[in-house]
Design an enzyme around this catalytic site. Structure first.
Site, PDB file in Angstrom:
ATOM      1  N   GLY A   5     -63.498  29.507 104.937  1.00 14.65           N
ATOM      2  CA  GLY A   5     -64.926  29.250 105.140  1.00 14.65           C
ATOM      3  C   GLY A   5     -65.313  27.946 104.491  1.00 14.65           C
ATOM      4  N   LYS A 175     -77.997  40.971  92.935  1.00 11.24           N
ATOM      5  CA  LYS A 175     -78.139  39.851  93.856  1.00 11.24           C
ATOM      6  C   LYS A 175     -78.808  40.299  95.162  1.00 11.24           C
ATOM      7  CE  LYS A 175     -76.313  35.540  94.961  1.00 11.24           C
ATOM      8  NZ  LYS A 175     -76.409  35.333  96.375  1.00 11.24           N
ATOM      9  N   ASN A 193     -89.270  28.926  99.105  1.00 10.07           N
ATOM     10  CA  ASN A 193     -89.190  30.067  98.193  1.00 10.07           C
ATOM     11  C   ASN A 193     -90.405  30.168  97.266  1.00 10.07           C
ATOM     12  OD1 ASN A 193     -86.757  30.200  99.447  1.00 10.07           O
ATOM     13  ND2 ASN A 193     -85.493  30.030  97.596  1.00 10.07           N
ATOM     14  N   GLU A 255     -78.091  37.376 108.308  1.00 13.63           N
ATOM     15  CA  GLU A 255     -77.392  38.394 107.529  1.00 13.63           C
ATOM     16  C   GLU A 255     -78.276  39.621 107.289  1.00 13.63           C
ATOM     17  OE1 GLU A 255     -74.107  36.542 104.729  1.00 13.63           O
ATOM     18  OE2 GLU A 255     -76.052  35.684 104.257  1.00 13.63           O
TER      19      GLU A 255
END
Lengths: 290, 290
Positions: A5, A175, A193, A255
């Site tokens: 990756g 996390k 954010n 995700e």
């Protein structure tokens, strides 16, 4: 050692181990990227600054090799595919390190041979080109053994701040909670954010998601520590675009399964309610051409 | 007769009553729009097509007058201000017609003199310029008396399809349910109404909001009829941009208070849960400069 990756995290770790003196092979999906990495190496800039020479290859052409350490830094939904291509090549791996968001990849990795570690990266990193990573925030990488009977000590690099954690589940949950609070909302709302703290109404929405998540994970007793963590990550990365927001905006796969899907399965299993996490996961579909 | 508010709905009704032969005065906030309306009249196009001559004035300059029918077609959050400016002018009104989304204006209008009607407009209309309305969908206007002892019959226009409803509360609730299912989601997601049906995941999210709304309003027994209504409106207006989406995209104030705020107050009062409606209302804040 090897890195599967070649996204921001993969390139950062590959370059750090190379600086430490390791012989590094990066596996990437696109031949063009492998070609450029072989020629140009990895350029790290931002808060860290150096260039690392690496070898690169595509996952398909991977020749049989043995690795002291093989880092898997693909998106959680690509872990199964990445592993398959390696099993077919009969590679010998002494230590595995898995760096994914969420917890849905744990089922897949539990059948592997060798010592397995899982990690949570708290650096702010951004891939600017196929060979260049920008470090936008310094943090740490928390690494925990996935099995209790792991005896050998983990191959480290002093080039990044690596901390050992004892309990992988708690570490990944920590996390996961941060991710589920920040990523989906910033993606859906199209904000940085920091907006989740500066706009009181968004902060309330984030708090709603937080409460459902800690309840599902039975982490209510730690709520204050965990909430402070969420707020602190939000503050430190206030000018950043979360990875999910970046993916959402260009229509890449999200995700959601690894992050919200895992929590919803746990909620189901434990007969707990997580209505807003479910609702949010329904809203987070790539808009494509609607 | 008079019409307060020169948005799409206000202009449509003013023009329809004028075509019927009424002497129509339109009250608008901006002098420039009043000026153009006096000069150009109201142009209606799309599925209906005609031009109506009207008189126009600003709300501030409104001279003392008496009205057989005064239609209040401002946004729900502007009802209080609109009424105040009229009370100060000592206007005599025989019949009032209030056309607002949501139900939070009912408290305000309950203290008025005269016969009061409330309406739900199911036409698709869009203001293209200050004097021009496009009719994109034919529907009906449902009108119900706000008080049971209303004796006189409502001043109608055959130019629009007007239906009488007996129970204002149920009628407004029907519309509120459709609005809360379609408007906030299309605004937040930035999609056309039809996407809530074509994307299965969005349809599930809409169903979640629907379930909470009918539970809060104690309308569970009617759920099938109400759900079919929501789906049917979504289908008929599939290519339309909801009013809330339009407001959201240009940063105008949203009718969240009238729509979601009312439901959340009712939920609170009846000790019912509406977590996703609350969550959605937190997300629907104008992004401004985040």
């Amino acid at each position: 050692m090897g890195v599967i990756g070649a996204g921001a995290i993969g390139l950062l770790l590959a370059s750090a181990y190379e600086q430490e003196g390791a012989d590094v092979m990066v596996f990437t999906r696109r031949p063009a990227q492998a070609c450029r990495l072989n020629k140009e190496g990895i350029r790290v800039d931002g808060l860290l600054s150096y260039t690392a020479e690496v070898k690169a290859n595509t996952t398909n052409e991977a020749i049989p090799m043995s690795f002291d350490l093989l880092i898997v830094a693909v998106k959680s939904y690509d872990v199964a595919t990445a592993l398959q291509s390696f099993f077919q090549k009969n590679m010998a791996v002494r230590q595995w390190l898995f760096i994914q968001n969420g917890m849905s990849h744990l089922d897949i990795i539990s059948s592997l041979q060798g010592d397995i570690y899982v990690a949570g990266v708290e650096y702010g990193v951004k891939k600017s080109t196929d060979t260049c990573v920008e470090v936008t925030g310094l943090g740490r990488i928390r690494v925990a053994p996935f099995r209790l009977f792991t005896t050998e000590s983990f191959v480290e690099t002093s080039f990044l701040q690596i901390e050992r954690a004892c309990h992988y589940k708690e570490m990944l949950e920590d996390k996961l909670i941060v991710n589920v609070c920040i990523n989906p909302l910033t993606a859906l709302l199209g904000v940085k954010n920091g907006a989740l703290l500066t706009e009181p109404s968004y902060k309330q929405a984030m708090r709603t998601i937080f409460r459902e998540a800690i309840s599902v994970l039975n982490r209510d007793a730690d709520w204050l520590m965990l909430w402070r963590r969420v707020v602190s990550v939000c503050q430190k990365t206030s000018d950043n675009t979360s990875s999910m927001r970046a993916d959402y905006e260009v229509g890449r796969r999200l995700e959601t399964e690894a992050i919200m899907g895992y929590l919803l399965k746990e909620a189901d299993r434990k007969k707990k309610a997580a209505p807003c996490i479910a609702f949010l996961s329904h809203l987070l579909v790539n808009r494509n051409d609607h």
